[in-house]
Motif scaffolding. Structure first.
Motif, short mmCIF file in Angstrom:
data_model
loop_
_atom_site.label_atom_id
_atom_site.label_comp_id
_atom_site.label_asym_id
_atom_site.label_seq_id
_atom_site.Cartn_x
_atom_site.Cartn_y
_atom_site.Cartn_z
N UNK A 134 32.64 51.55 46.72
CA UNK A 134 33.03 52.45 47.81
C UNK A 134 34.54 52.69 47.77
N UNK A 135 34.95 53.92 48.09
CA UNK A 135 36.36 54.32 47.98
C UNK A 135 37.29 53.46 48.83
N UNK A 136 36.89 53.13 50.06
CA UNK A 136 37.77 52.35 50.93
C UNK A 136 38.03 50.97 50.37
N UNK A 137 37.00 50.33 49.86
CA UNK A 137 37.18 49.00 49.27
C UNK A 137 38.06 49.09 48.03
N UNK A 138 37.86 50.12 47.25
CA UNK A 138 38.67 50.30 46.03
C UNK A 138 40.15 50.41 46.37
N UNK A 176 40.25 47.64 43.72
CA UNK A 176 39.03 47.27 43.00
C UNK A 176 38.75 48.21 41.83
N UNK A 177 38.36 47.60 40.74
CA UNK A 177 37.88 48.31 39.56
C UNK A 177 36.53 47.68 39.22
N UNK A 178 35.53 48.52 38.96
CA UNK A 178 34.19 48.02 38.64
C UNK A 178 33.75 48.55 37.28
N UNK A 179 32.83 47.81 36.67
CA UNK A 179 32.26 48.24 35.40
C UNK A 179 30.89 47.59 35.24
N UNK A 223 24.32 44.93 31.55
CA UNK A 223 23.36 45.09 32.64
C UNK A 223 23.84 44.50 33.96
N UNK A 224 24.92 43.75 33.95
CA UNK A 224 25.45 43.15 35.17
C UNK A 224 26.62 43.95 35.72
N UNK A 225 27.09 43.54 36.88
CA UNK A 225 28.26 44.17 37.49
C UNK A 225 29.48 43.30 37.30
N UNK A 226 30.58 43.92 36.90
CA UNK A 226 31.84 43.20 36.72
C UNK A 226 32.84 43.85 37.66
N UNK A 227 33.45 43.04 38.52
CA UNK A 227 34.27 43.53 39.61
C UNK A 227 35.62 42.82 39.61
N UNK A 279 40.76 40.03 32.34
CA UNK A 279 42.12 39.88 31.81
C UNK A 279 42.86 41.21 31.81
N UNK A 280 42.15 42.28 31.47
CA UNK A 280 42.76 43.60 31.43
C UNK A 280 43.18 44.12 32.79
N UNK A 281 42.62 43.55 33.86
CA UNK A 281 42.97 43.94 35.23
C UNK A 281 43.96 42.96 35.86
N UNK A 282 44.32 41.93 35.12
CA UNK A 282 45.30 40.93 35.55
C UNK A 282 44.96 40.28 36.89
N UNK A 283 43.68 39.98 37.09
CA UNK A 283 43.30 39.23 38.29
C UNK A 283 43.51 37.74 38.00
N UNK A 284 44.01 36.98 38.98
CA UNK A 284 44.33 35.58 38.72
C UNK A 284 43.12 34.68 38.55
N UNK A 285 41.97 35.11 39.08
CA UNK A 285 40.78 34.29 39.03
C UNK A 285 39.56 35.18 39.23
N UNK A 286 38.46 34.84 38.61
CA UNK A 286 37.20 35.55 38.84
C UNK A 286 36.06 34.54 38.78
N UNK A 287 35.00 34.85 39.47
CA UNK A 287 33.82 34.01 39.49
C UNK A 287 32.76 34.64 38.59
N UNK A 288 32.20 33.84 37.72
CA UNK A 288 31.10 34.27 36.86
C UNK A 288 29.84 33.61 37.38
N UNK A 289 28.93 34.40 37.93
CA UNK A 289 27.69 33.88 38.48
C UNK A 289 26.57 34.10 37.48
N UNK A 290 25.96 33.01 37.06
CA UNK A 290 24.84 33.06 36.11
C UNK A 290 23.60 32.55 36.83
N UNK A 291 22.55 33.34 36.82
CA UNK A 291 21.29 32.94 37.46
C UNK A 291 20.75 31.68 36.78
#
Length: 149
Positions: free
Chosen positions: A26-30, A35-38, A42-46, A81-93
C-alpha cells in the motif's frame, strides 16, 4: 495472489505471507516506512528502511512454489542488503526447510530466533463454552479524554 494446493499449515503460512505483502504494498505504508517489496521464489520479501521497531523487514512464504535452497536464500539476503536494512526476519514454515537446513543456515550466518505458533481448527470442531469470565465485546464509551497516548 499465488494459488497452491496445500494442507492447513501451509495455507496458514501462505495467507500470512500474502497479507503482509499486500499490506506493505500500500502507498501509505511505502511512504512512511520506506518500504520496498519483491517476489522471490514464490514468497514475499519486504524491506522497511525507516522502521524504528525492526518489525516490517521480513521474508516469508517460502518452500511452496520453489524449494528452499542456497540460491533462494542468497536472493532473499541480496534483496535486504541492497536496501540497507539493519535487520530482517526470515520466516520458514515448519514443512519448508530442506534436509540440509542446518548447513544452509550456518553457511549464510542465519541464527534461530523466536518461534510463532498458529492455532487452527475446523469451525464446527471448536468449543464455544467459555473457560473464563473474560469476554470480547464493545467497551464503555470514555467520558473524558486522557489526552494523546
Amino acid at each position: 495472489m499465488n494459488t497452491y494446493t496445500t494442507g492447513t499449515t501451509e495455507l496458514a503460512e501462505m495467507v500470512e505471507a500474502e497479507m503482509m505483502y499486500d499490506f506493505q504494498a500500500q502507498a501509505a505504508a511505502r511512504r512512511g516506512l520506506g518500504i520496498v517489496t519483491s517476489r522471490v521464489g514464490g514468497g514475499g520479501v519486504l524491506a522497511a528502511q525507516h522502521d524504528l521497531y525492526r518489525y516490517w523487514s521480513k521474508a516469508l512464504g517460502f518452500g511452496f512454489a520453489e524449494p528452499v535452497t542456497y540460491d533462494l536464500i542468497d536472493r532473499v539476503l541480496d534483496f535486504h542488503r541492497g536496501r540497507e536494512v539493519p535487520m530482517a526476519v526470515l520466516q520458514i514454515a515448519p514443512s519448508a526447510p530442506p534436509a540440509d537446513w542446518d548447513e544452509l543456515s550456518a553457511a549464510h550466518g542465519l541464527k534461530g530466533g523466536s518461534s510463532w505458533a498458529r492455532l487452527g481448527a475446523p469451525v464446527e470442531g471448536t468449543r464455544t463454552a467459555a473457560l473464563t469470565d473474560l469476554r470480547v465485546g464493545p467497551g464503555a464509551k470514555p467520558t473524558q479524554s486522557s489526552g494523546p497516548l
